[in-house]
Design a protein around this motif. Structure first.
Motif, PDB file in Angstrom:
ATOM      1  N   GLU A 150      -2.116   8.216 -10.315  1.00 20.26           N
ATOM      2  CA  GLU A 150      -3.394   8.866 -10.045  1.00 20.26           C
ATOM      3  C   GLU A 150      -3.555   8.933  -8.526  1.00 20.26           C
ATOM      4  O   GLU A 150      -3.223   7.985  -7.814  1.00 20.26           O
ATOM      5  CB  GLU A 150      -4.541   8.080 -10.667  1.00 20.26           C
ATOM      6  CG  GLU A 150      -5.858   8.813 -10.562  1.00 20.26           C
ATOM      7  CD  GLU A 150      -6.927   8.206 -11.454  1.00 20.26           C
ATOM      8  OE1 GLU A 150      -7.852   7.599 -10.883  1.00 20.26           O
ATOM      9  OE2 GLU A 150      -6.825   8.330 -12.684  1.00 20.26           O
ATOM     10  N   PHE A 151      -4.062  10.070  -8.051  1.00 22.09           N
ATOM     11  CA  PHE A 151      -4.201  10.305  -6.616  1.00 22.09           C
ATOM     12  C   PHE A 151      -5.634  10.727  -6.297  1.00 22.09           C
ATOM     13  O   PHE A 151      -6.271  11.438  -7.076  1.00 22.09           O
ATOM     14  CB  PHE A 151      -3.280  11.444  -6.156  1.00 22.09           C
ATOM     15  CG  PHE A 151      -1.833  11.202  -6.424  1.00 22.09           C
ATOM     16  CD1 PHE A 151      -1.036  10.576  -5.479  1.00 22.09           C
ATOM     17  CD2 PHE A 151      -1.251  11.608  -7.621  1.00 22.09           C
ATOM     18  CE1 PHE A 151       0.313  10.356  -5.720  1.00 22.09           C
ATOM     19  CE2 PHE A 151       0.090  11.398  -7.869  1.00 22.09           C
ATOM     20  CZ  PHE A 151       0.883  10.767  -6.920  1.00 22.09           C
ATOM     21  N   GLU A 152      -6.081  10.307  -5.112  1.00 25.92           N
ATOM     22  CA  GLU A 152      -7.305  10.866  -4.547  1.00 25.92           C
ATOM     23  C   GLU A 152      -6.858  11.770  -3.414  1.00 25.92           C
ATOM     24  O   GLU A 152      -6.135  11.338  -2.510  1.00 25.92           O
ATOM     25  CB  GLU A 152      -8.240   9.795  -4.004  1.00 25.92           C
ATOM     26  CG  GLU A 152      -9.484  10.412  -3.372  1.00 25.92           C
ATOM     27  CD  GLU A 152     -10.381   9.418  -2.646  1.00 25.92           C
ATOM     28  OE1 GLU A 152     -11.566   9.744  -2.493  1.00 25.92           O
ATOM     29  OE2 GLU A 152      -9.872   8.361  -2.209  1.00 25.92           O
ATOM     30  N   VAL A 153      -7.280  13.033  -3.468  1.00 25.39           N
ATOM     31  CA  VAL A 153      -6.952  13.989  -2.411  1.00 25.39           C
ATOM     32  C   VAL A 153      -8.264  14.364  -1.729  1.00 25.39           C
ATOM     33  O   VAL A 153      -9.232  14.760  -2.390  1.00 25.39           O
ATOM     34  CB  VAL A 153      -6.225  15.228  -2.973  1.00 25.39           C
ATOM     35  CG1 VAL A 153      -5.933  16.224  -1.856  1.00 25.39           C
ATOM     36  CG2 VAL A 153      -4.936  14.812  -3.680  1.00 25.39           C
ATOM     37  N   THR A 154      -8.280  14.218  -0.392  1.00 29.55           N
ATOM     38  CA  THR A 154      -9.485  14.528   0.369  1.00 29.55           C
ATOM     39  C   THR A 154      -9.194  15.634   1.376  1.00 29.55           C
ATOM     40  O   THR A 154      -8.060  15.805   1.833  1.00 29.55           O
ATOM     41  CB  THR A 154     -10.011  13.288   1.129  1.00 29.55           C
ATOM     42  OG1 THR A 154      -9.012  12.821   2.027  1.00 29.55           O
ATOM     43  CG2 THR A 154     -10.417  12.196   0.168  1.00 29.55           C
TER      44      THR A 154
ATOM     45  N   THR B 270      -5.477  14.897   2.828  1.00 26.46           N
ATOM     46  CA  THR B 270      -4.921  13.553   2.727  1.00 26.46           C
ATOM     47  C   THR B 270      -4.792  13.157   1.263  1.00 26.46           C
ATOM     48  O   THR B 270      -5.695  13.423   0.466  1.00 26.46           O
ATOM     49  CB  THR B 270      -5.829  12.528   3.445  1.00 26.46           C
ATOM     50  OG1 THR B 270      -6.059  12.971   4.786  1.00 26.46           O
ATOM     51  CG2 THR B 270      -5.229  11.145   3.458  1.00 26.46           C
ATOM     52  N   ALA B 271      -3.679  12.504   0.936  1.00 24.51           N
ATOM     53  CA  ALA B 271      -3.465  11.972  -0.413  1.00 24.51           C
ATOM     54  C   ALA B 271      -3.394  10.453  -0.338  1.00 24.51           C
ATOM     55  O   ALA B 271      -2.737   9.901   0.545  1.00 24.51           O
ATOM     56  CB  ALA B 271      -2.184  12.531  -1.012  1.00 24.51           C
ATOM     57  N   ARG B 272      -4.072   9.787  -1.271  1.00 29.26           N
ATOM     58  CA  ARG B 272      -4.041   8.335  -1.374  1.00 29.26           C
ATOM     59  C   ARG B 272      -3.698   7.958  -2.808  1.00 29.26           C
ATOM     60  O   ARG B 272      -4.103   8.649  -3.741  1.00 29.26           O
ATOM     61  CB  ARG B 272      -5.389   7.725  -1.001  1.00 29.26           C
ATOM     62  CG  ARG B 272      -5.780   7.999   0.434  1.00 29.26           C
ATOM     63  CD  ARG B 272      -7.067   7.262   0.813  1.00 29.26           C
ATOM     64  NE  ARG B 272      -7.520   7.647   2.129  1.00 29.26           N
ATOM     65  CZ  ARG B 272      -7.017   7.216   3.275  1.00 29.26           C
ATOM     66  NH1 ARG B 272      -6.016   6.378   3.263  1.00 29.26           N
ATOM     67  NH2 ARG B 272      -7.493   7.627   4.429  1.00 29.26           N
ATOM     68  N   ASP B 273      -3.009   6.839  -2.949  1.00 32.10           N
ATOM     69  CA  ASP B 273      -2.677   6.375  -4.296  1.00 32.10           C
ATOM     70  C   ASP B 273      -3.866   5.604  -4.876  1.00 32.10           C
ATOM     71  O   ASP B 273      -4.923   5.492  -4.243  1.00 32.10           O
ATOM     72  CB  ASP B 273      -1.388   5.543  -4.294  1.00 32.10           C
ATOM     73  CG  ASP B 273      -1.506   4.240  -3.513  1.00 32.10           C
ATOM     74  OD1 ASP B 273      -2.639   3.811  -3.178  1.00 32.10           O
ATOM     75  OD2 ASP B 273      -0.457   3.633  -3.237  1.00 32.10           O
ATOM     76  N   GLY B 274      -3.677   5.068  -6.073  1.00 32.42           N
ATOM     77  CA  GLY B 274      -4.752   4.351  -6.754  1.00 32.42           C
ATOM     78  C   GLY B 274      -5.241   3.124  -6.014  1.00 32.42           C
ATOM     79  O   GLY B 274      -6.363   2.665  -6.235  1.00 32.42           O
ATOM     80  N   ASP B 275      -4.414   2.569  -5.121  1.00 32.30           N
ATOM     81  CA  ASP B 275      -4.804   1.407  -4.323  1.00 32.30           C
ATOM     82  C   ASP B 275      -5.457   1.799  -2.999  1.00 32.30           C
ATOM     83  O   ASP B 275      -5.804   0.930  -2.194  1.00 32.30           O
ATOM     84  CB  ASP B 275      -3.578   0.530  -4.030  1.00 32.30           C
ATOM     85  CG  ASP B 275      -2.996  -0.076  -5.296  1.00 32.30           C
ATOM     86  OD1 ASP B 275      -3.776  -0.362  -6.230  1.00 32.30           O
ATOM     87  OD2 ASP B 275      -1.764  -0.250  -5.352  1.00 32.30           O
ATOM     88  N   GLY B 276      -5.584   3.107  -2.763  1.00 36.57           N
ATOM     89  CA  GLY B 276      -6.196   3.573  -1.519  1.00 36.57           C
ATOM     90  C   GLY B 276      -5.231   3.718  -0.367  1.00 36.57           C
ATOM     91  O   GLY B 276      -5.636   4.042   0.751  1.00 36.57           O
ATOM     92  N   GLU B 277      -3.943   3.493  -0.623  1.00 36.25           N
ATOM     93  CA  GLU B 277      -2.945   3.615   0.445  1.00 36.25           C
ATOM     94  C   GLU B 277      -2.632   5.086   0.697  1.00 36.25           C
ATOM     95  O   GLU B 277      -2.402   5.858  -0.223  1.00 36.25           O
ATOM     96  CB  GLU B 277      -1.656   2.880   0.057  1.00 36.25           C
ATOM     97  CG  GLU B 277      -0.631   2.862   1.167  1.00 36.25           C
ATOM     98  CD  GLU B 277       0.597   2.035   0.800  1.00 36.25           C
ATOM     99  OE1 GLU B 277       1.681   2.391   1.284  1.00 36.25           O
ATOM    100  OE2 GLU B 277       0.462   1.062   0.041  1.00 36.25           O
ATOM    101  N   GLN B 278      -2.642   5.467   1.982  1.00 40.53           N
ATOM    102  CA  GLN B 278      -2.356   6.861   2.343  1.00 40.53           C
ATOM    103  C   GLN B 278      -0.888   7.171   2.092  1.00 40.53           C
ATOM    104  O   GLN B 278       0.001   6.478   2.561  1.00 40.53           O
ATOM    105  CB  GLN B 278      -2.705   7.118   3.809  1.00 40.53           C
ATOM    106  CG  GLN B 278      -2.495   8.561   4.219  1.00 40.53           C
ATOM    107  CD  GLN B 278      -2.972   8.836   5.629  1.00 40.53           C
ATOM    108  OE1 GLN B 278      -4.089   8.499   5.975  1.00 40.53           O
ATOM    109  NE2 GLN B 278      -2.119   9.457   6.429  1.00 40.53           N
TER     110      GLN B 278
END
Length: 169
Positions: free
Chosen positions: A112-116, A131-139
């Motif tokens: 799962e990714f968070e894309v901002t 920017t893409a971050r993984d589920g742990d918030g790492e860029q």
């Protein structure tokens, strides 16, 4: 115009000192100024945050008992005006933040990714950072894109599927 002198026109007054006059009140980083409402025969009040050139709020002001002069400012009215003007500024800041910052969550088979998308509204060279971050918030990745890049789940998924290469715009 207004019967109240401009703050710069007041000689020998400490610019940080509180002022408690019927048409001019300054305290806690704000100035309330009762002014003649040029649109009608009434009065208005302008709330100016210290350091700002423009009022954060201008609203109608109550007439006094003689129905000619404005009601004098007092501590309760001033405190209410400060609260209202602060809320106006807070909502404006929230709206600006929402316009300049977008975020979507994308799930793939493996993660799962968070894309901002953060837009930088530079006058000469506006741009945005994707920017893409993984589920742990790492860029995981970051690329510069045009400020008009449309961040959607579909565009984010495509970017992820293309190993975070700069999207075609």
């Amino acid at each position: 115009m207004s019967d109240t002198p401009d703050l710069q026109d007041l000689p020998d007054i400490d610019p940080d000192a509180d002022i408690n006059e019927p048409r001019l009140w300054r305290s806690v980083g704000w100035t309330a100024r009762v002014i003649k409402n040029d649109d009608d025969e009434g009065w208005a009040v302008a709330m100016i945050k210290d350091g700002e050139a423009e009022p954060a709020l201008i609203g109608p002001w109550t007439m006094g008992r003689n129905k000619k002069d404005p009601k004098p400012l007092d501590v309760n009215a001033f405190n209410t005006l400060v609260k209202t003007a602060s809320e106006v500024l807070r909502r404006h800041e929230q709206q600006l933040h929402a316009q300049l910052h977008k975020s979507v969550m994308v799930s793939t088979d493996t993660a799962e990714f968070e894309v901002t998308l953060d837009i930088v509204p530079d006058e000469d060279d506006p741009y945005a950072m994707l920017t893409a971050r993984d589920g742990d918030g790492e860029q995981l990745a970051q690329v510069r894109v045009a400020p008009n890049f449309k961040l959607t789940r579909a565009t984010a998924s495509t970017w992820i599927e293309n190993d975070f290469r700069k999207p075609n715009q």
